[in-house]
Design an enzyme around this catalytic site. Sequence first.
Site, PDB file in Angstrom:
ATOM      1  N   GLU A 268       0.803  -1.218   0.000  1.00  0.00           N
ATOM      2  CA  GLU A 268       0.000   0.000   0.000  1.00  0.00           C
ATOM      3  C   GLU A 268       0.836   1.268   0.000  1.00  0.00           C
ATOM      4  OE1 GLU A 268       0.225  -2.350   2.376  1.00  0.00           O
ATOM      5  OE2 GLU A 268       0.278  -1.489   4.382  1.00  0.00           O
ATOM      6  N   HIS A 292      -8.383  -3.821  -0.814  1.00  0.00           N
ATOM      7  CA  HIS A 292      -7.558  -3.947   0.397  1.00  0.00           C
ATOM      8  C   HIS A 292      -6.479  -2.851   0.434  1.00  0.00           C
ATOM      9  CE1 HIS A 292      -5.584  -6.230   3.687  1.00  0.00           C
ATOM     10  NE2 HIS A 292      -4.500  -5.678   3.180  1.00  0.00           N
ATOM     11  N   GLU A 293      -5.731  -2.744  -0.647  1.00  0.00           N
ATOM     12  CA  GLU A 293      -4.635  -1.765  -0.665  1.00  0.00           C
ATOM     13  C   GLU A 293      -5.183  -0.338  -0.563  1.00  0.00           C
ATOM     14  OE1 GLU A 293      -1.983  -3.170  -0.063  1.00  0.00           O
ATOM     15  OE2 GLU A 293      -2.563  -5.162  -0.736  1.00  0.00           O
ATOM     16  N   HIS A 296      -6.036   0.637   2.921  1.00  0.00           N
ATOM     17  CA  HIS A 296      -4.856   1.027   3.708  1.00  0.00           C
ATOM     18  C   HIS A 296      -4.608   2.538   3.671  1.00  0.00           C
ATOM     19  CE1 HIS A 296      -3.007  -2.446   5.461  1.00  0.00           C
ATOM     20  NE2 HIS A 296      -2.898  -3.106   4.327  1.00  0.00           N
ATOM     21  N   GLU A 315      -3.759  -4.264   9.690  1.00  0.00           N
ATOM     22  CA  GLU A 315      -4.304  -5.267   8.776  1.00  0.00           C
ATOM     23  C   GLU A 315      -5.728  -5.724   9.087  1.00  0.00           C
ATOM     24  OE1 GLU A 315      -3.147  -5.703   6.020  1.00  0.00           O
ATOM     25  OE2 GLU A 315      -1.079  -5.012   6.205  1.00  0.00           O
ATOM     26  N   ASP A 372       8.788  -9.931  10.429  1.00  0.00           N
ATOM     27  CA  ASP A 372       8.177 -10.653   9.328  1.00  0.00           C
ATOM     28  C   ASP A 372       7.714 -12.052   9.746  1.00  0.00           C
ATOM     29  OD1 ASP A 372       7.513  -9.801   6.846  1.00  0.00           O
ATOM     30  OD2 ASP A 372       9.025 -11.039   5.836  1.00  0.00           O
ATOM     31  N   TYR A 380      -4.605 -10.193  10.134  1.00  0.00           N
ATOM     32  CA  TYR A 380      -5.599  -9.910   9.091  1.00  0.00           C
ATOM     33  C   TYR A 380      -6.974 -10.467   9.476  1.00  0.00           C
ATOM     34  CZ  TYR A 380      -1.591  -8.971   5.995  1.00  0.00           C
ATOM     35  OH  TYR A 380      -0.450  -8.473   5.434  1.00  0.00           O
TER      36      TYR A 380
HETATM   37 ZN   LIG Z   1      -2.700  -5.180   4.062  1.00  0.00          ZN
END
Ligand SMILES: [Zn+2]
Length: 598
Positions: A268, A292-293, A296, A315, A372, A380
């Site tokens: 995003e 979704h993006e 953001h 998220e 990460d 999410y």
């Molecule tokens: Zn995302």
Amino acid sequence: MTVNNLAQASQDVHSYSKPKEAVAKHLDLDITVDFEKKILSGTATYQIKNLTKTNQIIFDTRGLKIEKVLLDEDTKETTFKLGNDDKVLGQPMFVDIKPETKTVTIHYSTTPEAAALQWLSPQQTAGKKHPFLFTQSQAILARTWIPIQDSPGIRITYSASVKVPKELMAVMSAENPKEKNETGEYKFLMQKAIPSYLMALSVGDLVFRPIGEQTGIYAEPATIEAAAYEFAEMDKMLVAAEKLYGKYRWNRYDLLVLPPSFPFGGMENPRLTFVTPTVLAKDRSLTSLIAHELAHSWSGNLVTNATWEDFWLNEGFTVYFERRIMEELYGKDYADMLEVLGYQDLQHTLDDLGRNSEDTRLKLELDGRDPDEGLTDIAYEKGNAYLVHIERAVGRDKFDAFLNKYFQTFAFGTTTTDRFLDFLNSELIKGDEKLAEQINADAWIYSAGLPEEHYTPASSLFAKVEETSQAWQQGTPAAQLNTKDWSSHEWLHFIRLLPEQMSQQKMADLDKAFNFTNSGNSEILAAWFLHAIRNNYITADQAMEIFLTSVGRRKFLVPIYKALIATPEGKKKALAIYAKARPNYHAVSTVTLDEMLK
Ligand SMILES: [Zn+2]
């Protein structure tokens, strides 16, 4: 919590910087992109605020070569030193400053190993003629291409000058050019303060195509037509999003379609979402990714998680918002399918991590770990499930008003789980003990697993798919099934419902009727290959190898490789393919896969 604990709670364990002492406010980046040496080199000049009149400002770096550092107008270098090198965090860079220092100019270059950067050969692009470069800074990789205070809790504005080979064009997460120029030098400006993980650059043989007044697409010439068709509705998405949660605050919203090695679905980056070409399904069926993006632009870019331990605030909100946009555009039946698929993903992730795993809590503990690693589907889908739960407790109208106010209140700022809970208490719960109990924040946020009271989504369209699936399992040949007008989502549900064990003949029956092995839809392919691997259906081998050697999207790669290595024979296959495919993957993907395949 004591005041001291509070301060610690918002401390970012993944940055060496001390923004409460000396903090960067604006960056002027001046760099040259060298495709031959695979490096960026130039200067990063920061305007800083020395809040405590300290003698030192700290930046994050990883694998950077620092040549020298200058302060203000001085021509004499200041001293600096790099601290211990950590594999994940890199090295702190301590720069000696004066109490009155206003600007710090760092002369530096990157190395070919910089993890954020992926350098593609012409062969790895759609056009095959020119090289390509893109960055992926999230979560903590910005420091591998810019010396920077690399924490999502710190926001900067920036301007940039980027020199590239004349036949290429550069774009950034900023105001962008619409066409190539003669000089190969591009200027950028981002006037809204953004966190470091949204610093983004891409260089390639790019063209621009407008979609609406405010929206458009950048892609290679070979991809632009397909992309313009696929994303023709992005303007409508923007209108739907604004209707839900208020004005879009970033002016333009454009997409950059990358070559297939891009490790994520989308990133995003403000004003310019980076997107995988694996959503170019030719039927606009995978565009929820764009919703979704786009979402953001509110949750994440406008109101940002202060640390990666609060990732669910980025998220979870975005998944919830994404489904609301899709519902607004295509109706409830459509959104229900997405909700059910997401719920399946969540169950899968919970099984995978273990329902007692601390990593299934919304508020994460990532100290000493690569962020990460801890950032899974939990943020999410469990995040979304929690917001759905709150919505159902208070009603949609009230919840929408709450979210609108939340985005307004924290715009261009950061949020933590605690700040969110305070806001929830003051704006929504307002002392209603019964409601507080129902919303049950402690269980959802600080406990592992999924609280029993969660909403289990259902889809009437999927109910029909389930009937069809039953019919097939009871012997109706695939060619006789009624699959008319099925969307990708229905197909995906159908494939997920298939039994784990199937005979060669059953597999062939499906493949002959529906041509799964040669589907042009990446979601269908990736789900089908899992069955092919489990059932040793070698007809799909070649298509799978092509897929694995061309696509770099981690979400697809991980389950396929994982399924392959479950047997000794499959492992041999996996290693042979990986040896060929690895040069085509971004570091974000190889970090995960190296570990899995070692
Ligand atoms: Zn995302």
